[in-house]
Design a protein around this motif. Structure first.
Motif, short mmCIF file in Angstrom:
data_model
loop_
_atom_site.label_atom_id
_atom_site.label_comp_id
_atom_site.label_asym_id
_atom_site.label_seq_id
_atom_site.Cartn_x
_atom_site.Cartn_y
_atom_site.Cartn_z
N GLY A 65 -3.30 24.50 -40.96
CA GLY A 65 -4.14 23.55 -41.68
C GLY A 65 -4.96 24.17 -42.80
N PRO A 66 -5.91 25.12 -42.55
CA PRO A 66 -6.25 25.62 -41.22
C PRO A 66 -7.20 24.68 -40.46
N THR A 67 -7.04 24.68 -39.15
CA THR A 67 -7.95 23.99 -38.25
C THR A 67 -8.62 25.04 -37.36
N TYR A 68 -9.91 24.93 -37.22
CA TYR A 68 -10.71 25.90 -36.46
C TYR A 68 -11.07 25.27 -35.12
N ASN A 69 -10.73 25.94 -34.03
CA ASN A 69 -10.86 25.38 -32.69
C ASN A 69 -11.81 26.24 -31.85
N ALA A 70 -12.79 25.60 -31.22
CA ALA A 70 -13.78 26.32 -30.42
C ALA A 70 -13.93 25.61 -29.07
N HIS A 102 -29.56 22.41 -48.58
CA HIS A 102 -28.17 22.81 -48.38
C HIS A 102 -27.45 21.74 -47.56
N MET A 103 -26.14 21.63 -47.80
CA MET A 103 -25.32 20.63 -47.12
C MET A 103 -24.05 21.28 -46.56
N TRP A 104 -23.72 20.92 -45.35
CA TRP A 104 -22.49 21.33 -44.64
C TRP A 104 -21.60 20.10 -44.53
N GLU A 105 -20.30 20.28 -44.72
CA GLU A 105 -19.37 19.15 -44.69
C GLU A 105 -18.07 19.57 -44.03
N ALA A 106 -17.49 18.71 -43.19
CA ALA A 106 -16.22 19.02 -42.55
C ALA A 106 -15.65 17.77 -41.89
N ASP A 107 -14.36 17.83 -41.58
CA ASP A 107 -13.73 16.86 -40.69
C ASP A 107 -13.81 17.42 -39.27
N VAL A 108 -14.12 16.56 -38.30
CA VAL A 108 -14.42 17.00 -36.94
C VAL A 108 -13.62 16.17 -35.95
N ASN A 109 -13.18 16.82 -34.87
CA ASN A 109 -12.51 16.13 -33.76
C ASN A 109 -13.04 16.73 -32.46
N ILE A 110 -13.48 15.87 -31.54
CA ILE A 110 -14.05 16.31 -30.27
C ILE A 110 -13.10 15.90 -29.15
N ASP A 111 -12.67 16.86 -28.34
CA ASP A 111 -11.76 16.55 -27.24
C ASP A 111 -12.43 15.65 -26.21
N PRO A 112 -11.69 14.65 -25.67
CA PRO A 112 -12.23 13.85 -24.57
C PRO A 112 -12.68 14.72 -23.40
N GLY A 113 -13.78 14.35 -22.80
CA GLY A 113 -14.35 15.12 -21.70
C GLY A 113 -15.43 16.08 -22.11
N SER A 114 -15.48 16.41 -23.41
CA SER A 114 -16.54 17.31 -23.91
C SER A 114 -17.87 16.59 -23.82
N MET A 155 -16.87 8.84 -30.10
CA MET A 155 -16.22 9.68 -31.11
C MET A 155 -15.19 10.64 -30.51
N TRP A 156 -14.95 10.60 -29.24
CA TRP A 156 -13.95 11.47 -28.63
C TRP A 156 -12.55 11.18 -29.21
N GLY A 157 -11.80 12.25 -29.42
CA GLY A 157 -10.36 12.13 -29.66
C GLY A 157 -9.93 11.57 -30.99
N GLU A 210 -14.51 21.14 -26.12
CA GLU A 210 -13.71 21.71 -27.22
C GLU A 210 -13.84 20.85 -28.46
N THR A 211 -14.02 21.51 -29.59
CA THR A 211 -14.12 20.82 -30.87
C THR A 211 -13.18 21.48 -31.88
N HIS A 212 -12.83 20.70 -32.90
CA HIS A 212 -11.91 21.15 -33.95
C HIS A 212 -12.50 20.77 -35.31
N TYR A 213 -12.31 21.65 -36.29
CA TYR A 213 -12.91 21.46 -37.62
C TYR A 213 -11.89 21.82 -38.70
N LYS A 214 -11.96 21.11 -39.82
CA LYS A 214 -11.14 21.46 -40.98
C LYS A 214 -11.84 20.95 -42.23
N ASN A 215 -11.36 21.45 -43.36
CA ASN A 215 -11.86 21.02 -44.67
C ASN A 215 -13.36 21.25 -44.84
N PHE A 216 -13.79 22.46 -44.51
CA PHE A 216 -15.20 22.82 -44.71
C PHE A 216 -15.55 22.83 -46.19
#
Length: 221
Positions: A65-70, A102-114, A155-157, A210-216
């Motif tokens: 992507g890159p997609t960043y996963n934590a 300052h501003m932070w910007e990204a696309d975010v995805n949160i796994d169900p159950g988090s 907002m899950w999933g 678990e969360t996922h981020y892209k397009n920072f």
């Protein structure tokens, strides 16, 4: 006098008849203000804070992507052997800043159950201050800094777009979700306070977060 009144009423009725059957006029709503207005984009780098007894790769990855996963599991250690804070896997952005907004910007995805995890912070270590502390609750509801108000439900999933800004001069922090301003918080601190951005998962009440981020993107003005 009576004749004039009758004539006037008839005229009014005639005018009203002209509009019978016509569609109602649509009032165009003003477009939302561009949150980037007046900002200049910049780049930043990060380091990963993760459970100290595990390699980074056990709790963090970068995929296509890159997609960043934590992610973290309940019972994980803190990011140092001496910390008294909870478990985390977070991208700690390296730029420290004061005074300017300052501003932070990204696309975010949160796994169900988090749940019970902060997924984005505007943080100052010196005072343990967090004007913005976006936390995910059961069901995927989002709130800020243990507040009772839900700023985004369920907002899950699913991918969503998030912007976070903090202005040290005014003390105002703001959060946009999918283009809508969902939070404004007034939380002033001394202008000497040093701030930075963090995102990932910090703290946990479920089994796994678990969360996922892209397009920072990063902005300042």
């Amino acid at each position: 006098m009576k004749k004039i009144i009758v004539t006037s009423v008839a005229a009014v009725l005639g005018v009203c008849a002209l509009f019978v059957g016509r569609p109602a006029l649509k009032v165009q709503a003003a477009p939302p203000a561009d949150p980037h207005a007046g900002f200049t984009q910049y780049t930043d780098t990060y380091k990963v804070q993760h459970p100290f007894n595990l390699p980074e790769s056990a709790r963090f990855s970068v995929t296509a992507g890159p997609t960043y996963n934590a992610w973290i599991f309940k019972g994980d250690k803190g990011f140092t052997s001496t910390t008294k804070t909870g478990p985390r896997t977070e991208m700690r952005w390296n730029l420290d800043w004061t005074v300017k907004e300052h501003m932070w910007e990204a696309d975010v995805n949160i796994d169900p159950g988090s749940q019970g995890s902060a997924i984005m912070q505007v943080h100052a270590t010196a005072c343990a201050c967090e004007p913005i502390y976006v936390q995910v609750l059961p069901g995927g509801n989002l709130r800020n800094d243990n507040g009772s108000t839900i700023i985004a439900p369920a907002m899950w999933g699913k991918w969503f777009h998030m912007l976070v800004a903090y202005d040290p001069v005014s003390g105002n922090g703001r959060v946009w979700i999918n283009g809508s301003l969902v939070l404004t918080r007034h939380d002033p601190h001394p202008l000497s306070t040093v701030w930075y951005f963090k995102n990932g998962v910090y703290g946990i009440t479920g089994a796994k977060s678990e969360t996922h981020y892209k397009n920072f993107k990063f902005w300042t003005r």
